[in-house]
Design an enzyme around this catalytic site. Structure first.
Site, PDB file in Angstrom:
ATOM      1  N   CYS A 388      34.516  20.818  57.536  1.00 44.59           N
ATOM      2  CA  CYS A 388      34.939  21.302  58.850  1.00 44.59           C
ATOM      3  C   CYS A 388      34.128  22.541  59.249  1.00 44.59           C
ATOM      4  CB  CYS A 388      36.444  21.543  58.874  1.00 44.59           C
ATOM      5  SG  CYS A 388      37.091  21.548  60.555  1.00 44.59           S
ATOM      6  N   HIS A 514      38.727  16.639  57.138  1.00 42.85           N
ATOM      7  CA  HIS A 514      39.192  17.230  55.876  1.00 42.85           C
ATOM      8  C   HIS A 514      39.490  16.131  54.850  1.00 42.85           C
ATOM      9  CE1 HIS A 514      39.681  21.422  57.203  1.00 42.85           C
ATOM     10  NE2 HIS A 514      39.874  20.870  58.391  1.00 42.85           N
ATOM     11  N   GLU A 516      39.884  16.360  51.779  1.00 44.98           N
ATOM     12  CA  GLU A 516      40.826  16.801  50.738  1.00 44.98           C
ATOM     13  C   GLU A 516      42.261  16.387  51.037  1.00 44.98           C
ATOM     14  OE1 GLU A 516      39.391  18.710  52.981  1.00 44.98           O
ATOM     15  OE2 GLU A 516      40.585  20.461  53.547  1.00 44.98           O
TER      16      GLU A 516
END
Ligand code: GLN
Length: 546
Positions: A388, A514, A516
């Site tokens: 990001c 993102h 994650e």
């Protein structure tokens, strides 16, 4: 319209006592994991007793990471634990805050829904809380809903939630609900023994409200013997076999296994008349073995500005655990404050690492340090992964130093930059409110063939979660590409740059989303797996194993 409690669903309420940060979220996720492994359809809800509508507007220092779900809601980081353990997508229904409850009740009052009545905490607020639980159960068709109440028993803020739970248990009927209370049993050195009094007091508070716990999960740094458990059971009015110990473990993924050793899952199911075959925990056992006993170790740097509060990067930390297992290694994270890099230069911080990650973030502070870190990784061919803000910084650095665009910047950091290589998204231009207005949630992305991104995912079509207002400025695409940047992932209409790479570098990749947020212990994320692999290769070549 009020909805009835579905008959097939069982509800497990999890409260906490004594102190915060006992790992209630992990306990809920672990129990969820065990029940799901038995074939039950499980979902988990977090109740947060604060007045914010969601944590989206809170500072990471206050709240830690904001976890974004597929449907674009900004939620508590515990939802991340739930997803990572039970591998089910959460939604806006899985996180309820006091702010949301009051918002709804006050809107209803203005509409005239309660015409004639005095609107009160009991029954209107508590009814709304109960409705949220019922709606989640119905919409997800769950057989088991685990409900975690944030904060600790005794907090003024959580009282309406506890009162709602008391009512809910009565209405749902015996056998359909159970209450679990997480406490601390501290070992007092001078006394030479673990102390049960805080647990007794915490349960007392709970019983005053009208909730009798069925299970106690006792956090402690050592084994609790039989007589101690019996003492806790006697004073807290809980059966001795339902006093469960939760000893500190080296990895959170071991928690389900330790619960299973004490038959927590079968005891909970027994109480609620649920029957299934026992769970097969082989996969998790193997994962935990690999976490504890890896074949190698590498060090990866995370360079950000919230590094003093590691919770701000919770999902990234966990994604590395998952990806390390997939690579048979252990990743040690080196937390580097981007402002320090600004002061001291990059070599001091990055010469001993196998990879550099720049995570998401907001605002100007520490940006120049991040750009320095990126330049270092690009020039020294250290594997780089930008997430990001990390992608945006990589584009700025590349524009300045490889495309000769002096003072290129994001307009977030310098509105007057001569080269706004990162600018505000068209859809964000007229937005005034800050809460819940970023580009949020899952969006599709198309990957270019023969790129590292494609290699990692092994598909052209991906779907990832976003949380940002700025994007790559399309006016600069040509010059970036001419100088060796590859736009490896675009939105399906081709308008938004979602992934970048650079040529002539072993691993340099950035993504606007993102990743994650979608890594699970049983399904490591492809981008983390490929980054860790590249880091391993880099360090084995350079023989500088961290
Ligand atoms: N501040 C940047 C933006 O809003 C990046 C956000 C992030 O990293 N999540 O676009």
């Amino acid at each position: 319209m009020t909805k009835k409690i579905p008959e097939k669903t069982r509800f497990i309420f999890v409260t906490g006592g004594v102190v915060s940060s006992l790992g209630k979220g992990i306990a809920c996720a672990s129990l969820g994991f065990l029940l799901k492994s038995r074939g039950l359809k499980v979902t988990i809800m977090k109740m947060d007793p604060y007045l914010n509508v969601d944590p989206g507007t809170m500072s990471p220092f206050q709240h830690g990471e904001v976890y974004v779900t597929d449907d674009g809601s900004e939620t508590d980081l515990d939802l991340g634990h739930y997803e990572r353990f039970i591998a089910e997508n959460m939604s806006r229904m899985n996180n309820v805050t006091t702010g949301q409850i009051y918002n709804t009740v006050i809107s209803k009052e203005r509409r005239g829904d309660y015409l004639g009545a005095t609107v009160q905490v009991i029954p209107h607020i508590t009814d709304e809380i109960k409705q949220r639980i019922i709606v989640l159960a119905r919409e997800t068709d769950a057989e088991v809903v685990i409900i975690e109440v944030g904060g600790t028993v005794g907090d003024i803020e959580s009282q309406p939630f506890l009162e709602a739970i008391r009512q809910f248990c009565l209405e749902a009927g015996i056998g359909n609900t159970s209450n679990m209370h997480l406490t601390l049993v501290p070992f007092i050195e001078s006394a030479g023994e673990p102390k049960t009094k805080p647990t007794q007091h915490s349960v007392m508070r709970l019983r005053e409200i009208g909730i009798q716990p069925d299970f106690l999960i006792c956090r402690s740094d050592r084994h609790l013997n039989k007589s101690l458990k019996e003492k806790i059971a006697l004073f807290c009015n809980v059966r001795p076999e339902r006093v469960i110990e939760a000893i500190d473990v080296s990895t959170i993924y071991e928690v389900p296994l330790r619960f299973a050793d004490q038959q927590l899952d079968s005891k909970v199911m027994g109480l609620m008349n649920l029957k299934t075959d026992p769970a097969n925990l082989n996969q998790l056992q193997n994962i935990v073995k690999k976490i504890k006993d890896p074949q190698s170790k590498i060090k990866i740097a995370i360079c950000g500005k919230y590094i003093k509060l590691k919770d701000a990067y919770k999902s990234i930390t966990e994604s590395f655990v998952h990806a390390a297992v997939a690579n048979n290694t252990r990743v040690t994270l080196k937390w580097v404050d981007s402002e320090e890099v600004e002061k001291d230069g990059p070599a001091k911080y990055f010469s001993d690492v196998c990879g550099i990650l720049i995570p998401g973030g907001f605002g100007n502070r520490g940006i120049e340090g991040k750009l320095t870190a990126i330049k270092y990784s690009r020039e020294n061919k250290v594997p780089f992964f930008g997430i990001c803000l990390g992608l945006q910084c990589a584009v700025i650095e590349f524009a300045r130093n490889s495309c000769n665009l002096k003072d290129a910047n994001s307009i977030e950091f310098d509105p007057a930059t001569p080269h706004p290589v990162i600018h505000i998204m068209e859809s964000q231009k007229n937005i005034k409110d800050l809460g819940g207005t970023m580009r949020l949630g899952a969006y599709p992305c198309i990957l270019k063939d023969q790129t590292r991104s494609f290699q990692a995912y092994q598909t052209n079509y991906i779907n990832e979660r976003h949380r940002h207002r700025y994007e790559v400025n399309n006016d600069y695409r040509r010059i970036l590409q001419e100088n060796g940047m590859v736009l490896s992932g675009l939105s399906p209409d081709g308008n938004l740059v979602e992934m970048i790479e650079i040529e002539n570098h072993p691993y340099f990749l950035g993504c606007q989303f993102h990743p994650e947020l979608k890594s699970r212990i049983t399904q490591p994320h492809p981008l983390f797996v490929s980054f860790v692999k590249a880091a391993l290769e880099f360090c084995s070549k350079n023989q500088q194993n961290g």
